[in-house]
Scaffold this motif. Structure first.
Motif, PDB file in Angstrom:
ATOM      1  N   ASP A  12       6.729   9.040   5.172  1.00 55.86           N
ATOM      2  CA  ASP A  12       7.385   7.718   5.209  1.00 55.86           C
ATOM      3  C   ASP A  12       8.869   7.955   5.215  1.00 55.86           C
ATOM      4  O   ASP A  12       9.359   8.869   4.571  1.00 55.86           O
ATOM      5  CB  ASP A  12       6.968   6.878   4.000  1.00 55.86           C
ATOM      6  N   ASP A  14      11.041   5.755   4.214  1.00 58.34           N
ATOM      7  CA  ASP A  14      11.657   5.132   3.048  1.00 58.34           C
ATOM      8  C   ASP A  14      11.374   6.034   1.840  1.00 58.34           C
ATOM      9  O   ASP A  14      10.213   6.168   1.408  1.00 58.34           O
ATOM     10  CB  ASP A  14      11.046   3.740   2.845  1.00 58.34           C
ATOM     11  N   VAL A  17       9.295   4.427  -1.041  1.00 60.75           N
ATOM     12  CA  VAL A  17       7.875   4.253  -0.730  1.00 60.75           C
ATOM     13  C   VAL A  17       7.199   5.623  -0.746  1.00 60.75           C
ATOM     14  O   VAL A  17       6.091   5.787  -1.274  1.00 60.75           O
ATOM     15  CB  VAL A  17       7.706   3.565   0.636  1.00 60.75           C
ATOM     16  N   ASP A  20       6.630   6.538  -4.212  1.00 65.21           N
ATOM     17  CA  ASP A  20       5.600   5.699  -4.825  1.00 65.21           C
ATOM     18  C   ASP A  20       4.217   6.137  -4.414  1.00 65.21           C
ATOM     19  O   ASP A  20       3.321   6.332  -5.245  1.00 65.21           O
ATOM     20  CB  ASP A  20       5.784   4.227  -4.416  1.00 65.21           C
ATOM     21  N   VAL A  21       4.051   6.296  -3.096  1.00 57.81           N
ATOM     22  CA  VAL A  21       2.724   6.632  -2.571  1.00 57.81           C
ATOM     23  C   VAL A  21       2.323   8.041  -3.033  1.00 57.81           C
ATOM     24  O   VAL A  21       1.182   8.277  -3.485  1.00 57.81           O
ATOM     25  CB  VAL A  21       2.700   6.509  -1.049  1.00 57.81           C
ATOM     26  N   GLY A  23       3.366   9.591  -5.600  1.00 58.85           N
ATOM     27  CA  GLY A  23       3.069   9.526  -7.031  1.00 58.85           C
ATOM     28  C   GLY A  23       1.701   8.960  -7.293  1.00 58.85           C
ATOM     29  O   GLY A  23       0.945   9.486  -8.108  1.00 58.85           O
ATOM     30  N   ALA A  24       1.370   7.886  -6.582  1.00 58.35           N
ATOM     31  CA  ALA A  24       0.064   7.258  -6.768  1.00 58.35           C
ATOM     32  C   ALA A  24      -1.045   8.231  -6.431  1.00 58.35           C
ATOM     33  O   ALA A  24      -2.040   8.331  -7.147  1.00 58.35           O
ATOM     34  CB  ALA A  24      -0.015   6.014  -5.885  1.00 58.35           C
ATOM     35  N   GLY A  27      -1.333  10.829  -8.887  1.00 57.35           N
ATOM     36  CA  GLY A  27      -2.001  10.240 -10.045  1.00 57.35           C
ATOM     37  C   GLY A  27      -3.506  10.256  -9.875  1.00 57.35           C
ATOM     38  O   GLY A  27      -4.254  10.252 -10.840  1.00 57.35           O
ATOM     39  N   MET A 113      -3.284   0.081  -6.082  1.00 54.56           N
ATOM     40  CA  MET A 113      -4.042   1.313  -6.264  1.00 54.56           C
ATOM     41  C   MET A 113      -5.465   1.137  -5.753  1.00 54.56           C
ATOM     42  O   MET A 113      -6.026   2.053  -5.150  1.00 54.56           O
ATOM     43  CB  MET A 113      -4.067   1.681  -7.758  1.00 54.56           C
TER      44      MET A 113
END
Lengths: 125, 923
Positions: A12, A14, A17, A20-21, A23-24, A27, A113
């Protein structure tokens, strides 16, 4: 679930983002490699030293869209499953994703999620 | 010799009885002639041939001497030949010769007796006995002298008398006395001298010839009198008829006295009979004559009446009647004659034709008098000088009566003369007018031609033609036609000598007005003055005819001028309109009622493909490549202007593409509508085409911008939603979880708003793209129900409908519609009541209804529900969340599917229904 962690390439333009992605997914227990553009995505996929179980890519990226990049690798013989994320509502995108074959799903932004996990499970199971 | 016809007509007509008598009498002369000839011939033959019959001749009764026999033959022949008045001239001559011979023999015989000369006694064979050989008796000679003269004068007559009649009657008397002498034995009757007498046979011949002479010309003399129908004839016939009975009776009575009774008795009886017979004859004749006399009186009175009647007719006649005496002086005139000639009766009587004729007519008089004297009736026209000195034309019909008087019938013909003069003048005028009309027709024909060629010429050319025609028609030196404008006569065209223009134009002043005669007439049409037509001629005056012709020309060409003016105005207006529409930024195409292109402006020509050589069904060359919204060629019948002209339809803002020669597509918006006249009849169609490239570009930019905004809004939303999920998973307290959950829901609601706004923008921009496929509606409904039940697990939803009801739809969009409708049912329905979804087959459509129990929606609000940002009053009051875009988007989506969506509310149930199409065949 699998024995080893999923190796996922996330692309990505950005950075937020991307983080975030990534990290998710981390996770969720995946090993995540990031790419900031279509070019990086091709480069990462083309690196013979690495192999990915899943590619998660944004569509709208400078110079080369995620779809173009994935299409290019598919042309090169790589069939890594791919989650195509997009915040765009371009009517052509669903068809283009469909054109990539069974190993591709469209994930519209924004997603939580639940949607992400569902998409990953669809491709990896 | 024939009688004058006039005299014949004055004699009474013979009666039918006398006609029969006439026919009998007509045969008498020939019979008598034949008898005489026969007797004479027999006697003479017997003498000459010494026939035994000669002994018979010795008898006293039949004795006839030779000379008498010759005279008998000659007299008989004369009578035979002149028996008819119409005998041939030669026969007449022979007859006269015979008569002269008879006269000569008889005359000589008498001379012999007077002188004792013997002249012709012995020229015939001698007779036996004591008789002189051939000499006739004095009686016989006298009788034949009379008969000879009578035969010679047989055709002579004068004043109704005839000498031969008297001669014959005298001869008859001699013959009768001879016969009576024999009858009564009185020799003195039979012979004047003792020894010589007339034999009975001779007496018979004499009587026969005398009767023949009388009968030969019955229309004259004695027999004419006897046979006449008048009183004289009647009296003669009756008296003689009666008298003819008397002698035989008297003779018989007297003869009887010789044998049976005394003579005195017989005499008395004869006298008695004579008195009685004569009295009764006279009385009956008198009665008959009285009757005739009465009839004559009646006729005379009637004649008198008729004459009075005729006189009153004459006096009352409208024609003048004048009768003049032998000297030409008027003796009788009627009132009309007095009136016509202007004299009173006394003044007119005594005047002659010379006194009343106009002096200049007198020389003609002699010739007409001659014609009248020749017996003709002269009808001729004259001018008379009336009593008051005035002249008057009359027609005279004149003739001369038999008695030498003149009669003139005159008639006042002044009115007729006036009419004749007027007619002659009218004929002249008609000839002149006809000639003028022909010239006019020629001139106005030229003008009409000029007008009909107006497309190639102009108003000035028409005016010039009119001026030239006026000049040649009137042989003028100069002519000009001018049109009136706002500032006087603003258009001129002239023909002829230019220097004379000054004679016509009001300014500059006329240089030499005395040398030119000028005439101007208005060009007027429907009482509107269009201009003037002028002519000028040098050194002469214009005649009335020329003035009239010019006025007529002006009248005839005025419509042409009006047409030319209107044409010019129309052309000006057309040019003005053309330049106006040319300057319009929009393209304009105007078709006439037959679909022919009437006008096309610059803007639309700029979008044209250029000549293609192809033609549309209306015959116009195809110069556009028109594409539909999908950029595919548009069928001719679908074109807005075709629908406008053919169906009278108004098409607004239809988006189309025009392909350019370089292949570029230009987006245009086309509108078209029919053009109607005052009475609403379709007279054409107009189309307006706008190049909407700029608008399209704007829309594209806006879309792009909307997409970018939506995209950029979703990125942080994505972060929020991902992290709320992750944080929620890490939350340790319920309070934290509740708080995070609220953030998560807010995030999703925000996402929905962004999606709705984006969809609404696309719907408004008409930019929705659908991925149409044949899908099972029941499946779609079930998926939607499953989705809503994720959020509302307790929701009771009944689905009614057949399986495999395929619809031609974009599945995701129909899910969106169903989700929206189900969301509304949840939001606005009575909680805990079930929601019902019905799927129904409606011919070519699939109908879906989402029904729920809820507050009734007022009918006025039902349709407003589908407009943007619209929410029901109740929804606003209940503060139900939402932008009011949901149903607007539903309608946009269903419209894009070619379907329909609507709401119904009744009896506490609200239903939202929509229809979509079934898949096309073969899909």
């Amino acid at each position: 679930m699998r024995d080893s962690a999923l190796r996922i390439l996330v692309a990505d333009d950005d950075p937020e983002v991307l983080q975030d992605v990534a990290g998710a997914l981390e996770g969720m227990g995946a090993v995540v490699t990031v790419a900031a553009s279509g070019g990086d995505l091709i480069e990462a996929l083309g690196n013979p030293g690495t192999a990915f179980d899943l590619v998660v890519t944004d569509v709208a990226m400078p110079w080369m869209t995620g779809l173009q990049a994935v299409a290019a690798t598919r042309y090169a013989g790589l069939a890594t499953p791919v989650i195509v994320m997009t915040a765009l509502r371009d009517d052509k995108i669903p068809a283009q994703v469909e054109a990539l074959g069974r190993g591709a799903v469209l994930l519209r932004k924004p997603f939580g999620m639940t949607e992400l996990e569902h998409a990953v499970e669809t491709l990896v199971s | 010799m024939t009688r004058p016809a006039a005299l014949a007509s004055s004699l009474p007509e013979p009666s039918p009885g006398s006609r029969r008598l006439e026919r009998v009498i007509a045969h008498v002369p020939q019979f008598a002639g034949a008898l005489s000839i026969t007797v004479g011939a027999v006697v003479l033959g017997s003498w000459m041939l010494a026939h035994p019959w000669r002994s018979l001749l010795g008898r006293r009764e039949v004795f006839m001497v030779g000379n008498t026999a010759v005279m008998s033959i000659l007299a008989g022949a004369a009578l035979w030949l002149s028996a008819r008045a119409t005998a041939a001239p030669r026969a007449r001559t022979v007859a006269r010769a015979c008569a002269v011979a008879v006269l000569a023999i008889a005359g000589i015989t008498l001379l012999e007796y007077a002188t004792d000369w013997v002249l012709i006694d012995h020229w015939l064979p001698s007779a036996p006995g004591p008789w002189p050989r051939g000499r006739s008796s004095p009686h016989t000679a006298s009788a034949f002298v009379l008969l000879g003269a009578a035969l010679l004068l047989i055709d002579h007559s004068g004043r109704g008398r005839r000498p031969s009649d008297y001669l014959a009657l005298t001869a008859m008397l001699i013959g009768t006395s001879a016969l009576l002498g024999y009858l009564f034995g009185i020799p003195a009757y039979g012979a004047l001298l003792s020894h010589l007498g007339m034999s009975p046979s001779t007496a018979t011949v004499v009587l026969a010839i005398a009767a023949g002479v009388l009968a030969a010309r019955i229309e004259h003399g004695v027999l004419a009198v006897m046979l006449a129908r008048n009183a004289g004839g009647v009296a003669a016939r009756r008296m003689l008829g009666g008298l003819s009975v008397f002698p035989p009776v008297a003779i018989a009575l007297l003869w009887g006295a010789l044998h049976w009774y005394p003579f005195s008795f017989a005499s008395a009886l004869v006298v008695l009979l004579a008195l009685g017979g004569a009295s009764s004859l006279i009385l009956s004749t008198a009665r008959r004559l009285s009757a005739i006399d009465n009839e004559m009186w009646r006729v005379t009175r009637a004649l008198g009446d008729s004459e009075a009647h005729v006189r009153s007719l004459v006096d009352g006649a409208s024609d003048g009647i004048l009768i003049s005496d032998l000297d030409g002086r008027y003796t009788q005139v009627n009132e009309a004659a007095c009136r016509i000639l202007g004299y009173d009766r006394n003044a007119l009587v005594g005047k002659t034709i010379m006194d009343v004729l106009a002096p200049h007519e007198l020389p003609r008089l002699a010739a007409h008098k001659l014609r009248l004297l020749a017996g003709a009736t002269d009808v001729s026209e004259w001018t008379v000088q009336r009593g008051d000195g005035s002249m008057m034309p009359i027609e005279v019909s004149a003739k001369i009566f038999a008695d030498g008087r003149w009669q003139g019938i005159i008639r006042d013909i002044s009115e007729r003369k006036r009419v004749e003069t007027a007619l002659a003048r009218a004929a002249d005028t008609e000839r002149t007018l006809r000639a003028e009309l022909e010239a006019l027709l020629g001139a106005s024909g030229s003008v009409s031609e000029a007008v009909s060629e107006l497309a190639h010429s102009d108003l000035d050319a028409v005016l010039r033609t009119i001026a030239e025609q006026a000049r040649s028609l009137l042989n003028a030196d100069y002519a000009a036609a001018a049109i009136a404008g706002e500032h006087g006569l603003d258009r001129w065209a002239a023909a002829g000598a230019p220097e004379l223009r000054d004679a016509i134009a009001p300014s500059p002043p006329i240089p030499d007005p005395s040398r030119a005669s000028v005439l101007a007439v208005p060009l007027r049409h429907h009482n509107r003055e269009l201009g003037t037509l002028h002519i000028a001629v040098r050194e002469r005056e214009l005649t009335d005819t020329e003035r009239r012709v010019l006025a007529a020309l002006a009248e005839r060409v005025a419509p042409a001028v009006e047409t030319a003016v209107l044409y010019a105005a129309e052309a000006r207006l057309r040019t003005w309109l053309q330049s106006l529409i040319d300057q319009l930024p929009e393209g304009v195409i105007v078709l006439d009622e037959h679909g022919q292109v009437n006008a096309m402006n610059r803007a639309v020509r700029a979008l044209a493909l250029g000549p293609t050589g192809e033609h549309d069904p209306w015959g116009n060359e195809v110069v556009f490549d028109i594409r539909g919204a999908d950029q595919r060629p548009m069928p001719f019948d679908d074109l807005p202007i075709v629908r406008a002209l053919r169906d009278g339809e108004i098409v607004r803002d239809r988006e189309m593409w025009l392909r350019q020669p370089d292949g570029r597509m230009v987006p245009v918006s086309g509108s078209a509508g029919p053009v109607r006249d005052d009475r609403g009849r379709l007279t054409g169609a107009i189309a307006v085409v706008s190049d909407i490239s700029d608008r399209k570009e704007m829309e594209r930019l806006r879309e792009e911008w909307t997409a970018v905004v939506a995209h950029d809004l979703r990125q942080p939303l994505n972060t929020i939603l991902l992290w709320t999920d992750r944080v929620q998973a890490l939350s340790t307290s319920d309070a934290q979880r509740t708080g995070i959950e609220r953030v998560r829901r807010a995030g999703w609601r925000l996402n929905h708003m962004i999606e709705d706004l984006l969809d609404a923008a696309r719907i408004q921009a008409n930019q929705l793209a659908l991925d149409l496929r044949p899908l099972d509606m029941l499946e779609l409904v079930r998926t939607a129900v499953d989705n809503i039940q994720v959020a509302h697990p307790a929701l009771e939803i009944d689905i009614v409908g057949p399986p495999r009801e395929l619809a031609w739809v974009d599945g995701e969009r129909i899910q969106q519609v169903l989700g929206n409708l189900l969301g509304n049912a949840v939001k606005y329905g009575v909680p805990t009541t079930p929601i019902r979804i019905e799927i129904a087959n409606r011919d070519s459509l699939v109908e879906v209804a989402v029904c729920n129990q809820g507050a009734e929606i007022p009918p006025a609000e039902l349709d407003k529900l589908f407009t943007r940002f619209s929410r029901t009053t109740k929804a606003r009051e209940a503060r139900v969340p939402g932008l009011g875009l949901g149903l607007y988007i539903c309608r946009g989506l269903i419209d894009a599917h070619g379907g329909r969506i609507w709401a119904e509310s009744a009896h506490g149930t609200n239903a939202f229904r929509f229809t979509v199409r079934r898949p096309p065949e073969g899909s």
